[in-house]
Motif scaffolding. Structure first.
Motif, PDB file in Angstrom:
ATOM      1  N   SER A  82       0.761  -1.079  -0.070  1.00  0.00           N
ATOM      2  CA  SER A  82       0.054   0.060   0.062  1.00  0.00           C
ATOM      3  C   SER A  82       0.873   1.196  -0.205  1.00  0.00           C
ATOM      4  N   GLN A  83       0.077   2.338   0.073  1.00  0.00           N
ATOM      5  CA  GLN A  83       0.885   3.499  -0.092  1.00  0.00           C
ATOM      6  C   GLN A  83       1.552   3.871   1.434  1.00  0.00           C
ATOM      7  N   PHE A  84       1.249   2.931   2.466  1.00  0.00           N
ATOM      8  CA  PHE A  84       1.644   3.009   3.591  1.00  0.00           C
ATOM      9  C   PHE A  84       2.667   2.006   4.107  1.00  0.00           C
ATOM     10  N   GLY A  85       3.311   1.411   2.962  1.00  0.00           N
ATOM     11  CA  GLY A  85       4.251   0.231   3.125  1.00  0.00           C
ATOM     12  C   GLY A  85       3.474  -1.053   3.043  1.00  0.00           C
ATOM     13  N   GLU A  86       4.084  -2.232   3.368  1.00  0.00           N
ATOM     14  CA  GLU A  86       3.771  -3.571   3.154  1.00  0.00           C
ATOM     15  C   GLU A  86       2.805  -3.745   4.491  1.00  0.00           C
ATOM     16  N   LEU A  87       1.590  -4.090   4.494  1.00  0.00           N
ATOM     17  CA  LEU A  87       0.585  -4.366   5.514  1.00  0.00           C
ATOM     18  C   LEU A  87       0.369  -5.891   5.491  1.00  0.00           C
ATOM     19  N   MET A  88      -0.325  -6.220   6.616  1.00  0.00           N
ATOM     20  CA  MET A  88      -0.912  -7.806   6.796  1.00  0.00           C
ATOM     21  C   MET A  88      -1.991  -7.479   7.867  1.00  0.00           C
ATOM     22  N   ILE A  89      -3.120  -7.755   7.328  1.00  0.00           N
ATOM     23  CA  ILE A  89      -4.205  -7.720   7.956  1.00  0.00           C
ATOM     24  C   ILE A  89      -4.860  -9.123   8.372  1.00  0.00           C
ATOM     25  N   THR A  90      -4.821  -9.755   9.784  1.00  0.00           N
ATOM     26  CA  THR A  90      -5.525 -11.008   9.919  1.00  0.00           C
ATOM     27  C   THR A  90      -6.700 -10.959  10.238  1.00  0.00           C
ATOM     28  N   GLN A  91      -7.694 -11.622   9.674  1.00  0.00           N
ATOM     29  CA  GLN A  91      -9.040 -11.702  10.000  1.00  0.00           C
ATOM     30  C   GLN A  91      -9.677 -13.064  10.144  1.00  0.00           C
ATOM     31  N   THR A  92     -10.401 -13.392  11.260  1.00  0.00           N
ATOM     32  CA  THR A  92     -10.877 -14.535  11.464  1.00  0.00           C
ATOM     33  C   THR A  92     -12.014 -14.522  10.689  1.00  0.00           C
ATOM     34  N   CYS A  93     -12.361 -15.534   9.732  1.00  0.00           N
ATOM     35  CA  CYS A  93     -13.597 -15.779   9.041  1.00  0.00           C
ATOM     36  C   CYS A  93     -14.433 -16.847   9.385  1.00  0.00           C
ATOM     37  N   PHE A  94     -15.429 -16.886   9.649  1.00  0.00           N
ATOM     38  CA  PHE A  94     -16.444 -18.005   9.965  1.00  0.00           C
ATOM     39  C   PHE A  94     -17.416 -18.182   9.097  1.00  0.00           C
ATOM     40  N   VAL A  95     -17.830 -19.537   8.770  1.00  0.00           N
ATOM     41  CA  VAL A  95     -18.817 -20.012   7.847  1.00  0.00           C
ATOM     42  C   VAL A  95     -19.791 -20.686   8.356  1.00  0.00           C
ATOM     43  N   ALA A  96     -21.028 -20.498   8.297  1.00  0.00           N
ATOM     44  CA  ALA A  96     -22.105 -21.407   8.668  1.00  0.00           C
ATOM     45  C   ALA A  96     -23.119 -21.732   7.704  1.00  0.00           C
ATOM     46  N   ILE A  97     -24.012 -22.781   7.899  1.00  0.00           N
ATOM     47  CA  ILE A  97     -24.791 -23.312   6.841  1.00  0.00           C
ATOM     48  C   ILE A  97     -26.092 -22.280   6.700  1.00  0.00           C
ATOM     49  N   GLU A  98     -26.231 -21.981   5.857  1.00  0.00           N
ATOM     50  CA  GLU A  98     -27.562 -21.301   5.520  1.00  0.00           C
ATOM     51  C   GLU A  98     -28.337 -21.898   4.266  1.00  0.00           C
ATOM     52  N   GLU A  99     -29.740 -22.106   4.333  1.00  0.00           N
ATOM     53  CA  GLU A  99     -30.253 -22.954   2.992  1.00  0.00           C
ATOM     54  C   GLU A  99     -29.413 -23.996   2.298  1.00  0.00           C
ATOM     55  N   GLY A 100     -28.647 -24.494   2.994  1.00  0.00           N
ATOM     56  CA  GLY A 100     -27.959 -25.605   2.545  1.00  0.00           C
ATOM     57  C   GLY A 100     -26.603 -25.287   2.031  1.00  0.00           C
ATOM     58  N   GLU A 101     -26.095 -24.058   2.305  1.00  0.00           N
ATOM     59  CA  GLU A 101     -24.747 -23.566   1.554  1.00  0.00           C
ATOM     60  C   GLU A 101     -24.298 -22.816   2.685  1.00  0.00           C
ATOM     61  N   TRP A 102     -22.789 -22.940   2.690  1.00  0.00           N
ATOM     62  CA  TRP A 102     -22.000 -22.200   3.477  1.00  0.00           C
ATOM     63  C   TRP A 102     -21.874 -20.902   3.343  1.00  0.00           C
ATOM     64  N   ARG A 103     -21.963 -19.875   4.109  1.00  0.00           N
ATOM     65  CA  ARG A 103     -21.876 -18.540   4.048  1.00  0.00           C
ATOM     66  C   ARG A 103     -21.012 -17.915   5.042  1.00  0.00           C
ATOM     67  N   ILE A 104     -20.533 -16.938   4.578  1.00  0.00           N
ATOM     68  CA  ILE A 104     -19.345 -16.038   5.254  1.00  0.00           C
ATOM     69  C   ILE A 104     -19.960 -15.130   6.370  1.00  0.00           C
ATOM     70  N   LEU A 105     -19.311 -15.288   7.607  1.00  0.00           N
ATOM     71  CA  LEU A 105     -19.552 -14.387   8.749  1.00  0.00           C
ATOM     72  C   LEU A 105     -18.258 -13.871   9.620  1.00  0.00           C
ATOM     73  N   TRP A 106     -18.311 -12.650   9.997  1.00  0.00           N
ATOM     74  CA  TRP A 106     -17.423 -11.972  10.584  1.00  0.00           C
ATOM     75  C   TRP A 106     -17.939 -11.942  11.967  1.00  0.00           C
ATOM     76  N   ASN A 107     -16.809 -11.822  12.961  1.00  0.00           N
ATOM     77  CA  ASN A 107     -17.343 -11.560  14.311  1.00  0.00           C
ATOM     78  C   ASN A 107     -17.534 -10.292  14.748  1.00  0.00           C
ATOM     79  N   TYR A 108     -18.604  -9.971  15.300  1.00  0.00           N
ATOM     80  CA  TYR A 108     -19.209  -8.672  15.717  1.00  0.00           C
ATOM     81  C   TYR A 108     -19.681  -8.737  17.402  1.00  0.00           C
ATOM     82  N   ASN A 109     -18.967  -9.801  18.041  1.00  0.00           N
ATOM     83  CA  ASN A 109     -19.488  -9.853  19.445  1.00  0.00           C
ATOM     84  C   ASN A 109     -18.413  -9.254  20.026  1.00  0.00           C
ATOM     85  N   PHE A 110     -18.551  -7.797  20.103  1.00  0.00           N
ATOM     86  CA  PHE A 110     -17.605  -7.045  21.125  1.00  0.00           C
ATOM     87  C   PHE A 110     -18.280  -5.526  21.654  1.00  0.00           C
TER      88      PHE A 110
END
Length: 153
Positions: free
Chosen positions: A125-153
Motif C-alpha cells: 500500500s501507500q503506507f508500505g507493506e501491511l498484513m491484516i489478519t481476519q478470522t473468517c467464520f462460515v455457517a450453513i444457511e439454506e444448505g450452503e456455507w456462508r461467510i460471517l465475521w465476528n461482531y461480538n464485542f
C-alpha cells in the motif's frame, strides 16, 4: 387426403421437456454444497479481484443485513483502493477448524456447527507493506456455507 393429428408430436415435445427438467433437477440435487474452504477461498478471490459484489453474495444473510450491497461495494472500494492505494493483494487462508457454536454479535445471536479460519491479507500500500489478519467464520444457511465475521464485542 387425411391430415395427421398433431397430438403425437405434442406429446413427444412434452415428454422431451419433462426429461430435460428431470435431468437438471437430478444434477442439482446430486451436487454437494461447496466446502467451507471453497467458500472462503471464493470470497477472498472475489475481494482480490475487486469484485466486491460477488463477494457480498457469499455473505450470510446476517452479514448482508449489516452491509447493504451497494454500501459494501462502495466502502471497500473507497477504503482499500482509495485510501490505502491498493491495486491488488495476496491472501493466505489458514486451516479450517470446527466450532460447536459461534456468537455473531453483542446481541448474542448464535450459530451452531460453524467453521473458522484465520485469513491473512497482504497489501503493498501507500503506507508500505501491511498484513491484516481476519478470522473468517462460515455457517450453513439454506444448505450452503456462508461467510460471517465476528461482531461480538
Amino acid at each position: 387426403m387425411r391430415r395427421k393429428s398433431p397430438v403425437p408430436l405434442f406429446i413427444g415435445a412434452v415428454v422431451a421437456i419433462l426429461l430435460v427438467v428431470a435431468l437438471f433437477l437430478l444434477i442439482g440435487k446430486t451436487q454437494e454444497p461447496d466446502t467451507p474452504e471453497e467458500v472462503i477461498e471464493d470470497f477472498y478471490n472475489f475481494e482480490k479481484d475487486g469484485d466486491f459484489g460477488n463477494a457480498w453474495e457469499l455473505f450470510h444473510s446476517e452479514m448482508q443485513n449489516k452491509f447493504p450491497k451497494s454500501s459494501y461495494i462502495q466502502t471497500k472500494n473507497h477504503v482499500f483502493m482509495g485510501h490505502m492505494g491498493v491495486d491488488e493483494f495476496e491472501v493466505e487462508v489458514g486451516n479450517i477448524e470446527k466450532e460447536k457454536e459461534f456468537t455473531f454479535n453483542e446481541e448474542g445471536l448464535q450459530f451452531k456447527n460453524v467453521r473458522k479460519a484465520e485469513v491473512n491479507l497482504y497489501f503493498d500500500s501507500q503506507f508500505g507493506e501491511l498484513m491484516i489478519t481476519q478470522t473468517c467464520f462460515v455457517a450453513i444457511e439454506e444448505g450452503e456455507w456462508r461467510i460471517l465475521w465476528n461482531y461480538n464485542f
